[in-house]
Design a protein around this motif. Sequence first.
Motif, PDB file in Angstrom:
ATOM      1  N   VAL A 112       0.827  -1.201   0.000  1.00  0.00           N
ATOM      2  CA  VAL A 112       0.000   0.000   0.000  1.00  0.00           C
ATOM      3  C   VAL A 112       0.863   1.254   0.000  1.00  0.00           C
ATOM      4  O   VAL A 112       0.545   2.243  -0.665  1.00  0.00           O
ATOM      5  N   ALA A 113       1.976   1.228   0.757  1.00  0.00           N
ATOM      6  CA  ALA A 113       2.858   2.397   0.823  1.00  0.00           C
ATOM      7  C   ALA A 113       3.408   2.763  -0.552  1.00  0.00           C
ATOM      8  O   ALA A 113       3.696   3.932  -0.818  1.00  0.00           O
ATOM      9  N   THR A 114       3.566   1.778  -1.419  1.00  0.00           N
ATOM     10  CA  THR A 114       4.025   2.027  -2.783  1.00  0.00           C
ATOM     11  C   THR A 114       2.859   2.342  -3.703  1.00  0.00           C
ATOM     12  O   THR A 114       2.912   3.273  -4.513  1.00  0.00           O
ATOM     13  N   LEU A 115       1.785   1.588  -3.556  1.00  0.00           N
ATOM     14  CA  LEU A 115       0.624   1.730  -4.432  1.00  0.00           C
ATOM     15  C   LEU A 115      -0.012   3.115  -4.333  1.00  0.00           C
ATOM     16  O   LEU A 115      -0.576   3.624  -5.304  1.00  0.00           O
ATOM     17  N   MET A 222       7.983   7.616  -9.056  1.00  0.00           N
ATOM     18  CA  MET A 222       7.887   6.586  -8.022  1.00  0.00           C
ATOM     19  C   MET A 222       7.216   5.331  -8.571  1.00  0.00           C
ATOM     20  O   MET A 222       7.640   4.200  -8.275  1.00  0.00           O
ATOM     21  N   VAL A 223       6.182   5.508  -9.364  1.00  0.00           N
ATOM     22  CA  VAL A 223       5.500   4.358  -9.977  1.00  0.00           C
ATOM     23  C   VAL A 223       6.438   3.648 -10.958  1.00  0.00           C
ATOM     24  O   VAL A 223       6.547   2.413 -10.966  1.00  0.00           O
ATOM     25  N   TYR A 224       7.129   4.429 -11.766  1.00  0.00           N
ATOM     26  CA  TYR A 224       8.081   3.862 -12.733  1.00  0.00           C
ATOM     27  C   TYR A 224       9.165   3.071 -12.012  1.00  0.00           C
ATOM     28  O   TYR A 224       9.548   1.979 -12.449  1.00  0.00           O
ATOM     29  N   LYS A 236      10.734  -4.175   2.654  1.00  0.00           N
ATOM     30  CA  LYS A 236       9.496  -3.979   3.408  1.00  0.00           C
ATOM     31  C   LYS A 236       8.785  -2.693   3.017  1.00  0.00           C
ATOM     32  O   LYS A 236       7.563  -2.640   2.957  1.00  0.00           O
ATOM     33  N   LEU A 237       9.536  -1.628   2.784  1.00  0.00           N
ATOM     34  CA  LEU A 237       8.935  -0.354   2.413  1.00  0.00           C
ATOM     35  C   LEU A 237       9.607   0.157   1.149  1.00  0.00           C
ATOM     36  O   LEU A 237      10.471   1.011   1.190  1.00  0.00           O
TER      37      LEU A 237
END
Length: 348
Positions: A112-115, A222-224, A236-237
């Motif tokens: 979720v932290a990435t999404l 960040m998505v890329y 983990k993060l």
Amino acid sequence: HQCHQNAILSFVYGYQLPQIIHFITTLIRSGFKGDLVLGTGTDLTQESREYLEYISSSDTTTATGIELNVVVYEIELSCVKRGNSNPCQAHRLFQDATTGECISDFRKLRRVATLRFEYYWAWSSLYAPDTQLFFTDARDVYFQGNPMVRGLEFYRNAGYAPNTTIIMFEEAATIAQSRANSRWILKTYSETVLQQIAEKPVLCSGTTLGGQPAMETYARAMVYEFDHSNCGNCAKLNDQCFHNYLVHTNRLEGANGGSISTVVTHKQGEGGIVNTVGLVSLRHDGASLHDLGLIQSESMAILDNDKTTTSAVIHMYDRDAGMKEWVSTKITQELLEWNNTGRVVPPA
């Protein structure tokens, strides 16, 4: 959305009212006027749902005079239990470019932290280029001032272009001093990259401020970075290591045709905008913020390192036992006020 207003974007998936009420209450008190965009889960308690429906209603804005436009998205994720993490895919986030119909999430599972940066990207695209956006955590964040006012003051004094400047905020440690951050960089990238940036400060991915063009480009980056990572699930993060990698290897300045012209990093406890206090005690042999003279005794305001400037935004306050207890008391008062009277902002 008010596309010509500044906006604060926060992904509060999995949280209920006790985790976000102090964030919202203090934001209202800060005098911020603009959009607050929240991404919640679909499992809201009745208390949480009633509060968010009330505060996001235009009737509430008119009746109370609160100049905060709250936009709430209930987000449905499909998550898989995997050790201590729950990587997810998103429903109704993607659509067919030709038909406009929603399509299944075809991308690999991510935390979720990435999404959340996919949603930040989508939401940030709705705002005009002359607006300021602030991506922020919520559970361990509260406001003592208006971050947008502080940010614009900084741009003006430093001579930076507001719409293409982005501000990152340091923690009180270098990457080498943080086992967790070192491990994330090592596992996601390589030993070479870790050695290259080991003495750089840890930059917190939980709070970032900047002009709309810069922030949209940052979210896309960040998505890329996740999509092109060789280690989608082992760190983990992921978002924290992507964030530090992009800045410390100079991947952002000049990106997307100059939509990010300048990347500024504010040292922990300096600049008056965001004060990330999580590692302060650790860096001072366990001394509390109070012991260090960083709390104004009467107001309980947390100060910058100059012990004079009241920081506009406090992040990771719960790492300090005294501040955690004090904020917990405030949260209890705010919940009682809401449940007993329906008041959104209780008296100070």
